[in-house]
Write an enzyme that holds these catalytic residues in place. Sequence first.
Site, PDB file in Angstrom:
ATOM      1  N   HIS A 193       0.839  -1.202   0.000  1.00  0.00           N
ATOM      2  CA  HIS A 193       0.000   0.000   0.000  1.00  0.00           C
ATOM      3  C   HIS A 193       0.872   1.250   0.000  1.00  0.00           C
ATOM      4  CE1 HIS A 193      -3.067  -2.629   2.291  1.00  0.00           C
ATOM      5  NE2 HIS A 193      -3.586  -2.418   1.086  1.00  0.00           N
ATOM      6  N   LYS A 197     -16.121  -6.718   5.302  1.00  0.00           N
ATOM      7  CA  LYS A 197     -15.170  -7.805   5.499  1.00  0.00           C
ATOM      8  C   LYS A 197     -14.809  -7.843   6.977  1.00  0.00           C
ATOM      9  CE  LYS A 197     -11.882  -5.532   2.687  1.00  0.00           C
ATOM     10  NZ  LYS A 197     -10.564  -5.373   2.099  1.00  0.00           N
ATOM     11  N   ARG A 254      -2.430  -5.981  -8.266  1.00  0.00           N
ATOM     12  CA  ARG A 254      -1.434  -7.022  -8.026  1.00  0.00           C
ATOM     13  C   ARG A 254      -1.446  -8.085  -9.108  1.00  0.00           C
ATOM     14  NH1 ARG A 254      -3.537  -8.446  -2.265  1.00  0.00           N
ATOM     15  NH2 ARG A 254      -5.347  -8.200  -3.564  1.00  0.00           N
ATOM     16  N   SER A 293      -3.362  -7.743   2.824  1.00  0.00           N
ATOM     17  CA  SER A 293      -3.545  -7.634   4.275  1.00  0.00           C
ATOM     18  C   SER A 293      -4.038  -8.950   4.857  1.00  0.00           C
ATOM     19  CB  SER A 293      -4.522  -6.502   4.602  1.00  0.00           C
ATOM     20  OG  SER A 293      -3.961  -5.256   4.277  1.00  0.00           O
TER      21      SER A 293
END
Length: 165
Positions: free
Chosen positions: A17, A41, A90, A128
């Site tokens: 990040h 989430k 990504r 993460s």
Amino acid sequence: MTIAIYPGSFDPITNGHLDVALRAARIFDQVIIGVYDTPEKMLLFSPQERATLASAAVKEVSNIEVQLYSGLTIDFARKVGAQVMVRGLRASADFEFEFDLAMMTHNLSPELEMVCFMASPQYQFLSSSLLKEVARLGGNITDWVTPNVALALVNKVKSPSEKIF
């Protein structure tokens, strides 16, 4: 002045990040890391903890700031006067999600441009969620987060008797 927002849950903020935020800060006059308070989430850190960790990670960069927000990201962008939304990519799975997000954003807010940064090679795999799993299992996470985030993460996932503090 071009203002860019970089929205996300940042639970917690990773070096991947930070890499995107720092690269954006070289291009845009101001980058606002928008820490979304209630994504759908499972979160480990509270909104304030996530914002505090992110703020500490970018404290040396004069044109990056961190703000908490709720509601639609486009409303946050309008509130802070952003013309650009920054996202990181990504892998191909990210592309599909980010493409859908870009199309929805364009329909809701055509004036907000989306700019995607390809993840640097050393962070292509990093998320993460994966980071939290490695920390839970006692793995070394120091290459992927700042020292303050590593300490906070290890403390969050350890039982009370194993806390570092």
